[in-house]
Design a protein around this motif. Sequence first.
Motif, PDB file in Angstrom:
ATOM      1  N   GLN A  98       7.006  10.826   1.577  1.00 26.04           N
ATOM      2  CA  GLN A  98       6.245   9.584   1.434  1.00 26.04           C
ATOM      3  C   GLN A  98       6.889   8.667   0.386  1.00 26.04           C
ATOM      4  O   GLN A  98       6.948   7.458   0.563  1.00 26.04           O
ATOM      5  N   GLN A 141       0.827  -1.206   0.000  1.00 25.71           N
ATOM      6  CA  GLN A 141       0.000   0.000   0.000  1.00 25.71           C
ATOM      7  C   GLN A 141       0.860   1.254   0.000  1.00 25.71           C
ATOM      8  O   GLN A 141       0.566   2.219  -0.695  1.00 25.71           O
ATOM      9  N   ASP A 166       0.726   4.051  -2.842  1.00 26.78           N
ATOM     10  CA  ASP A 166       0.433   5.445  -2.466  1.00 26.78           C
ATOM     11  C   ASP A 166       1.523   6.412  -2.924  1.00 26.78           C
ATOM     12  O   ASP A 166       1.254   7.586  -3.160  1.00 26.78           O
TER      13      ASP A 166
END
Length: 160
Positions: A121, A107, A111
């Motif tokens: 991120q 995930q 993302d």
Amino acid sequence: MAKFLLSLHVLASVLFIGPVAVAVSMFPRRAKAALAGGPDQASDAGVLRVLHRITQVYALLGVAVPVLGIGLAQVMNVLGQSWLIASMIITAVAALSLLLFVLPGQQAAVDALGLAPEDEQHTKAVSGLRMLPMTAGVFNLLWAVVVVLMVVRPGSSTGA
């Protein structure tokens, strides 16, 4: 009844656990390529999303495998056998590794698609990819051990 449940159990194992094992194994390499950029980044990103979706959906469907297995064990009257208890524990560990390590790592990579390489991120997802091949390998190894236990059945009264 036992033969019917055994057939369903084996069929569910092949159809539901097999795709998860393959998708989990293919994901790290594709994630590395998709997050690194390059000429095939769009294609790699699409494949990455599909592999993650396969892992999610078939993991959910894979719950049928231990459910059918427990039903089969009850019908065969082997629920207390040590090989079965060991298989159930290993199956639980495999499920936990999928839920706690593999799916969150996938995930995070999904993302991070489309983010700039200097984004925090994105950087975190790339660094998290280092553990993903190992956790995928452990997940698949655990299932291989369960299959061997199901075939060999040490101490089983069913005479394998």
